[in-house]
Design a protein around this motif. Structure first.
Motif, PDB file in Angstrom:
ATOM      1  N   GLY A 136      20.494 -11.248  85.561  1.00  0.00           N
ATOM      2  CA  GLY A 136      20.602 -12.030  86.701  1.00  0.00           C
ATOM      3  C   GLY A 136      22.333 -12.494  86.742  1.00  0.00           C
ATOM      4  N   LYS A 137      22.830 -10.773  86.856  1.00  0.00           N
ATOM      5  CA  LYS A 137      24.430 -11.637  87.011  1.00  0.00           C
ATOM      6  C   LYS A 137      24.552 -11.221  88.436  1.00  0.00           C
ATOM      7  CE  LYS A 137      24.895 -12.039  82.499  1.00  0.00           C
ATOM      8  NZ  LYS A 137      25.198 -13.635  82.343  1.00  0.00           N
ATOM      9  N   GLN A 138      26.098 -11.788  89.421  1.00  0.00           N
ATOM     10  CA  GLN A 138      26.281 -11.860  89.845  1.00  0.00           C
ATOM     11  C   GLN A 138      27.202 -10.842  90.575  1.00  0.00           C
ATOM     12  OE1 GLN A 138      28.263 -14.755  92.320  1.00  0.00           O
ATOM     13  NE2 GLN A 138      26.911 -16.319  92.262  1.00  0.00           N
ATOM     14  N   LYS A 139      27.880 -10.383  89.279  1.00  0.00           N
ATOM     15  CA  LYS A 139      29.094  -9.358  89.292  1.00  0.00           C
ATOM     16  C   LYS A 139      28.969  -8.978  87.726  1.00  0.00           C
ATOM     17  CE  LYS A 139      31.552 -10.244  93.626  1.00  0.00           C
ATOM     18  NZ  LYS A 139      32.945 -10.195  94.141  1.00  0.00           N
ATOM     19  N   ILE A 140      29.110  -7.944  87.390  1.00  0.00           N
ATOM     20  CA  ILE A 140      29.435  -7.093  85.599  1.00  0.00           C
ATOM     21  C   ILE A 140      31.390  -6.713  85.991  1.00  0.00           C
ATOM     22  CG2 ILE A 140      28.081  -7.270  85.199  1.00  0.00           C
ATOM     23  CD1 ILE A 140      27.659  -4.106  85.918  1.00  0.00           C
ATOM     24  N   ILE A 141      31.495  -6.909  84.066  1.00  0.00           N
ATOM     25  CA  ILE A 141      33.192  -6.387  84.287  1.00  0.00           C
ATOM     26  C   ILE A 141      32.806  -4.826  83.473  1.00  0.00           C
ATOM     27  CG2 ILE A 141      34.806  -6.582  82.649  1.00  0.00           C
ATOM     28  CD1 ILE A 141      34.489  -8.830  82.090  1.00  0.00           C
ATOM     29  N   LEU A 142      33.771  -3.370  84.397  1.00  0.00           N
ATOM     30  CA  LEU A 142      33.501  -2.531  84.451  1.00  0.00           C
ATOM     31  C   LEU A 142      35.073  -1.566  83.476  1.00  0.00           C
ATOM     32  CD1 LEU A 142      31.949  -0.436  85.176  1.00  0.00           C
ATOM     33  CD2 LEU A 142      33.251   0.001  87.077  1.00  0.00           C
ATOM     34  N   ILE A 143      34.815  -1.342  82.629  1.00  0.00           N
ATOM     35  CA  ILE A 143      34.760  -0.426  81.487  1.00  0.00           C
ATOM     36  C   ILE A 143      35.766   0.518  81.496  1.00  0.00           C
ATOM     37  CG2 ILE A 143      36.680  -0.481  79.294  1.00  0.00           C
ATOM     38  CD1 ILE A 143      35.754  -3.336  78.355  1.00  0.00           C
ATOM     39  N   GLY A 144      36.552   1.604  81.810  1.00  0.00           N
ATOM     40  CA  GLY A 144      36.170   2.924  82.036  1.00  0.00           C
ATOM     41  C   GLY A 144      37.325   3.636  80.807  1.00  0.00           C
ATOM     42  N   THR A 145      36.902   4.927  80.132  1.00  0.00           N
ATOM     43  CA  THR A 145      37.648   5.252  79.027  1.00  0.00           C
ATOM     44  C   THR A 145      38.058   6.560  79.406  1.00  0.00           C
ATOM     45  OG1 THR A 145      38.468   3.714  77.205  1.00  0.00           O
ATOM     46  CG2 THR A 145      38.913   5.963  77.052  1.00  0.00           C
TER      47      THR A 145
END
Length: 348
Positions: free
Chosen positions: A130-139
């Motif tokens: 139920g989110k509009q957007k999410i945070i993306l973390i790439g390593t």
């Protein structure tokens, strides 16, 4: 007075109970890109912002270790870890019992397919949670997927955080070769100088050669950086078994050979085609780069030059002293600080 204290105790208790009720802990295979892929979702409060981690390697899954590294994040975020195509439990679910070179050749990995997988997962997470957007973390390798996903579908993400950001992999590897050769010479490390001389400067047509170079790079990064705590690499009990160990080992081999390439087998390098200075200079979301000062493999010089070229609504470059290519406590803390800073409560 007694009645007042009782009200406070009940309020605290109900608050804790609500937090427990809202906690989330899901582990399952999801159908992504025509195969089943392993995804875990965990947090103390499901209403919190979602962070999707993209592990490095490729093949170096984070699921077995995420509590030791990122456990303290769970009070502020819902954390999603994903065993990517060709890695960990996803590899084990889809590969035959006996993995042969024929399997490697007949089942190629591509940046395009894995980027598409990541976008499908992000779409699922926004709807499911139920989110509009999410945070993306790439390593590292995950920063390739992260940048590709952020560029292709900015509508899904509130921010992209790239750690050990890959810019132009071929250029970066050549830069790393020269840097570590000089370090080995200065240290009078004749063994490493001998191996590097025999290898010659990349690119290579054989994944084994790239692996030899990476081992020497890791040796010198380790010597010049602050290590991660040893307990970070203790496996969770549910992953501490022969089946998971074999899947991690086989998936790591399979993923790496496709990333590095092996001309004699007709396996193309996924890394060789990556060049964000050519096709990744304009982001429509905030971006943050977190860079270890002692990183040889994805050097700060190339990362900063790319950062300076990039256009984005907001951007920030964080150089972490005492950190190399991988994780240590300073890197995790820098990621946490940036993730908190990036929050846009309207996009929860």
């Amino acid at each position: 007075m007694y009645k007042f204290l009782l009200i406070i105790v009940l309020a605290l208790f109900s608050g804790r109970l609500a937090a427990q009720t809202n906690s989330i802990n899901e582990e399952r295979f999801l159908s992504i890109g025509g195969i089943e892929q392993w995804v875990t979702i965990s947090g103390e409060d499901s209403s919190k912002p979602v962070v999707l981690f993209l592990h490095g390697g490729p093949g170096s899954t984070m699921n077995p270790y995420d509590d030791t590294m990122y456990g303290y994040w769970k009070k502020d975020f819902v954390l999603v870890n994903w065993d990517q195509r060709g890695a960990g439990r996803t590899f084990g679910r889809n590969a035959p019992e006996e993995v042969s070179e024929d399997y490697w050749i007949e089942n190629p990995l591509t940046v395009e397919q894995m980027t598409a997988d990541g976008i499908v997962l992000a779409e699922y997470l926004t709807k499911h949670l139920g989110k509009q957007k999410i945070i993306l973390i790439g390593t590292s390798w995950g920063s390739i997927l992260g940048a590709k996903m952020a560029l292709a579908r900015p509508d899904l993400f509130s921010a992209y955080i790239g750690h050990s950001q890959v810019v132009n992999f071929s250029e970066g590897l050549a830069h790393a070769y020269k840097a570590v050769y000089k370090m080995a010479e200065n240290a009078n490390d004749q063994e490493s100088v001998g191996v590097l001389t025999q290898l010659g400067s990349p690119p290579y047509e054989n994944a084994k050669k790239e692996g030899q170079l990476l081992r020497i790079i890791k040796k010198y990064e380790k010597a010049n950086s602050i290590p991660a705590p040893a307990d970070w690499w203790k496996l969770k009990s549910e992953y501490d078994n022969e089946k998971d160990a074999q899947d991690r080992y086989n998936g790591d081999d399979y993923s790496f050979i496709h990333f590095a390439g092996f001309k004699a087998m007709g396996i193309k390098s996924m890394g060789a085609g990556v060049n964000f200075r050519k096709d990744g200079l304009e982001y429509k979301i905030p971006i943050y780069f977190i860079q270890g000062e002692e990183d040889i493999l994805t050097p700060k010089e190339l990362a900063k030059a790319y950062y300076d070229q990039v256009k984005a609504p907001k951007k920030e470059f964080v150089l972490v002293p005492g950190a190399a290519h991988g994780h240590n406590q300073a890197i995790i803390d820098a990621q946490y600080k940036i993730a908190k800073k990036s929050l846009d409560h309207k996009n929860k």
